[in-house]
Write a protein that holds these residues in place. Structure first.
Motif, PDB file in Angstrom:
ATOM      1  N   LEU A  65      42.610  31.354  64.607  1.00  0.00           N
ATOM      2  CA  LEU A  65      43.522  32.487  64.658  1.00  0.00           C
ATOM      3  C   LEU A  65      43.665  33.057  63.261  1.00  0.00           C
ATOM      4  O   LEU A  65      44.013  32.341  62.315  1.00  0.00           O
ATOM      5  CB  LEU A  65      44.882  32.033  65.188  1.00  0.00           C
ATOM      6  CG  LEU A  65      46.009  33.065  65.162  1.00  0.00           C
ATOM      7  CD1 LEU A  65      45.697  34.240  66.083  1.00  0.00           C
ATOM      8  CD2 LEU A  65      47.329  32.409  65.551  1.00  0.00           C
ATOM      9  N   LEU A  66      43.393  34.344  63.116  1.00  0.00           N
ATOM     10  CA  LEU A  66      43.481  34.976  61.803  1.00  0.00           C
ATOM     11  C   LEU A  66      44.939  35.217  61.427  1.00  0.00           C
ATOM     12  O   LEU A  66      45.567  36.166  61.895  1.00  0.00           O
ATOM     13  CB  LEU A  66      42.692  36.286  61.787  1.00  0.00           C
ATOM     14  CG  LEU A  66      41.179  36.145  61.952  1.00  0.00           C
ATOM     15  CD1 LEU A  66      40.505  37.493  61.815  1.00  0.00           C
ATOM     16  CD2 LEU A  66      40.600  35.148  60.965  1.00  0.00           C
ATOM     17  N   GLU A  67      45.449  34.332  60.627  1.00  0.00           N
ATOM     18  CA  GLU A  67      46.786  34.389  60.037  1.00  0.00           C
ATOM     19  C   GLU A  67      47.908  34.147  61.031  1.00  0.00           C
ATOM     20  O   GLU A  67      48.603  33.163  60.955  1.00  0.00           O
ATOM     21  CB  GLU A  67      47.005  35.715  59.294  1.00  0.00           C
ATOM     22  CG  GLU A  67      46.002  35.966  58.176  1.00  0.00           C
ATOM     23  CD  GLU A  67      45.989  34.887  57.117  1.00  0.00           C
ATOM     24  OE1 GLU A  67      47.006  34.202  56.924  1.00  0.00           O
ATOM     25  OE2 GLU A  67      44.963  34.721  56.460  1.00  0.00           O
ATOM     26  N   THR A  68      48.150  35.055  61.992  1.00  0.00           N
ATOM     27  CA  THR A  68      49.319  34.949  62.863  1.00  0.00           C
ATOM     28  C   THR A  68      49.197  35.947  63.999  1.00  0.00           C
ATOM     29  O   THR A  68      48.508  36.960  63.848  1.00  0.00           O
ATOM     30  CB  THR A  68      50.610  35.242  62.059  1.00  0.00           C
ATOM     31  OG1 THR A  68      51.752  35.020  62.887  1.00  0.00           O
ATOM     32  CG2 THR A  68      50.636  36.679  61.556  1.00  0.00           C
ATOM     33  N   PRO A  69      49.846  35.703  65.130  1.00  0.00           N
ATOM     34  CA  PRO A  69      49.976  36.785  66.108  1.00  0.00           C
ATOM     35  C   PRO A  69      50.972  37.825  65.579  1.00  0.00           C
ATOM     36  O   PRO A  69      51.915  37.492  64.872  1.00  0.00           O
ATOM     37  CB  PRO A  69      50.532  36.080  67.355  1.00  0.00           C
ATOM     38  CG  PRO A  69      50.291  34.620  67.116  1.00  0.00           C
ATOM     39  CD  PRO A  69      50.367  34.433  65.637  1.00  0.00           C
ATOM     40  N   PHE A  70      50.757  39.076  65.909  1.00  0.00           N
ATOM     41  CA  PHE A  70      51.584  40.166  65.404  1.00  0.00           C
ATOM     42  C   PHE A  70      52.460  40.706  66.535  1.00  0.00           C
ATOM     43  O   PHE A  70      52.009  41.480  67.382  1.00  0.00           O
ATOM     44  CB  PHE A  70      50.709  41.283  64.831  1.00  0.00           C
ATOM     45  CG  PHE A  70      49.999  40.888  63.563  1.00  0.00           C
ATOM     46  CD1 PHE A  70      50.556  41.170  62.328  1.00  0.00           C
ATOM     47  CD2 PHE A  70      48.792  40.218  63.614  1.00  0.00           C
ATOM     48  CE1 PHE A  70      49.920  40.792  61.156  1.00  0.00           C
ATOM     49  CE2 PHE A  70      48.138  39.843  62.449  1.00  0.00           C
ATOM     50  CZ  PHE A  70      48.703  40.128  61.216  1.00  0.00           C
ATOM     51  N   GLY A  71      53.714  40.259  66.541  1.00  0.00           N
ATOM     52  CA  GLY A  71      54.646  40.728  67.549  1.00  0.00           C
ATOM     53  C   GLY A  71      55.363  41.986  67.090  1.00  0.00           C
ATOM     54  O   GLY A  71      55.535  42.220  65.905  1.00  0.00           O
ATOM     55  N   TYR A  72      55.788  42.788  68.053  1.00  0.00           N
ATOM     56  CA  TYR A  72      56.520  44.011  67.719  1.00  0.00           C
ATOM     57  C   TYR A  72      57.498  44.333  68.840  1.00  0.00           C
ATOM     58  O   TYR A  72      57.365  43.869  69.974  1.00  0.00           O
ATOM     59  CB  TYR A  72      55.571  45.189  67.500  1.00  0.00           C
ATOM     60  CG  TYR A  72      54.716  45.525  68.688  1.00  0.00           C
ATOM     61  CD1 TYR A  72      55.129  46.454  69.641  1.00  0.00           C
ATOM     62  CD2 TYR A  72      53.477  44.915  68.873  1.00  0.00           C
ATOM     63  CE1 TYR A  72      54.350  46.765  70.741  1.00  0.00           C
ATOM     64  CE2 TYR A  72      52.688  45.224  69.963  1.00  0.00           C
ATOM     65  CZ  TYR A  72      53.119  46.145  70.899  1.00  0.00           C
ATOM     66  OH  TYR A  72      52.332  46.446  71.986  1.00  0.00           O
TER      67      TYR A  72
END
Length: 339
Positions: A65-72
């Motif tokens: 996983l590249l860095e983190t999931p991006f939640g919004y």
């Protein structure tokens, strides 16, 4: 068929509040069965297999996983409206994609494939003799005896599933043996409260992909330094997107799922700038390259997801496409949709 490699993949995935947008600790691809590779370029880094991505999905073996999931969120303090994430391929993309499809089924969701051709069996994956970004050429079902034994090939897989209350999850994998542009990824997007629903005439269940992978990802190339371009060759002629000072590109930019093309990239903040400053810097840069000047934002929402600051800015221009910058902790997801 060529020999398969160790399980892996790259994924863009949407996250729920259970996952948060926490800052990633960096692991090499060799960690915990990651199947990482090196030589000839950069060293793969990311979160190891088993890292939660959504409440339904975690990174399968051979993926990072590249860095983190991006939640919004759609409104300050509101519920999570969706999440995007990227996983880097570090092994066999067929096994990795099959693992994700299996996780959807285990969660009680029905994985579907686009299936407009009634004369063919529904399938998640095709082998392609194409070059990118045009992607024009021949394609065969995975496992077909007609797949060429020689030459540089690509693997393209796609699946989606629907849950209750407008929940939708999309997965798209592209792995190319061509070193330029480097493409070894799956993009997955999870959206809450979407009005879309299955289309009986265009979508159908398909069996999980189960074949030897004819495609071997090339080594990760050397990554751009500050000032170098990051959107080529997916950006239109005349648009120059660069890695700004104070940021590091985590992996090569990949193609956007946008119908008109574009690119997606993950960058890490390296100069201790706060999230707002970092988001503002890339909003200004991408807007200048895409629209000549920054228009008023379509949306600009700051929120907190499981204790991690998150901010998403969406810009659009008449006849010029969109720019989306999503920040989570110390990382940004850049998404340019061409005109």
């Amino acid at each position: 068929m060529r020999a398969a490699v160790v399980p892996a993949l790259l994924v863009v995935v949407a996250l729920t509040t259970a996952c948060g947008g926490g800052s990633a600790q960096h692991h090499t691809g060799a960690d915990e069965g990651g199947g990482g590779r090196s030589g000839g370029g950069g060293t793969p880094t990311g979160e190891p297999p088993g890292t939660p991505i959504t409440t339904q999905l975690s990174t399968p073996p051979g993926t990072l996983l590249l860095e983190t999931p991006f939640g919004y969120a759609d409104a300050p303090g509101g519920a999570v409206a969706g999440v995007d994430a990227l996983l880097l391929v570090t092994g066999d993309p067929v096994a990795a994609f099959a693992g994700l499809v299996g996780q959807l089924s285990a969660a009680g969701l029905e994985p579907l494939a686009y299936h407009p051709d009634e004369d063919a069996d529904p399938a998640f994956c095709e082998v392609a003799d194409v070059t990118y970004p045009d992607a024009v050429g021949d394609r065969w079902p995975l496992g077909s005896p007609d797949v060429p034994a020689d030459g540089s090939l690509s693997l393209e897989c796609a699946a989606h599933a629907f849950g209750p209350d407008g929940h939708r999850l999309d997965l798209r994998l592209v792995v190319s043996e061509h070193a330029d542009p480097y493409l070894s990824f799956v993009q997955v997007t999870e959206v809450h409260d979407t009005p879309s629903s299955p289309l009986p005439d265009l979508e159908a269940p398909a069996p999980p992909p189960d074949a030897e992978s004819p495609v071997t990802p090339p080594p990760l190339p050397q990554l751009p330094a500050a000032g170098d371009p990051i959107g080529e060759p997916f950006a239109p002629s005349g648009e120059e997107y660069r890695l700004l000072d104070g940021f590091a590109l985590v992996a090569p930019a990949v193609m956007s799922t946008c119908a008109t093309g574009g690119f997606v990239a993950v960058v890490r903040i390296t100069d201790r700038a706060d999230l707002d400053t970092a988001v503002d810097a890339y909003v200004e840069h991408l807007a200048e390259a895409a629209f000549a000047e920054a228009p008023a934002p379509d949306s600009d929402v700051t929120t907190d997801i499981d204790g991690v600051p998150a901010r998403r800015v969406v810009l659009s221009g008449a006849g010029a496409g969109t720019v989306t910058v999503t920040g989570a902790g110390e990382h940004l997801l850049l998404d340019r949709c061409n005109d």
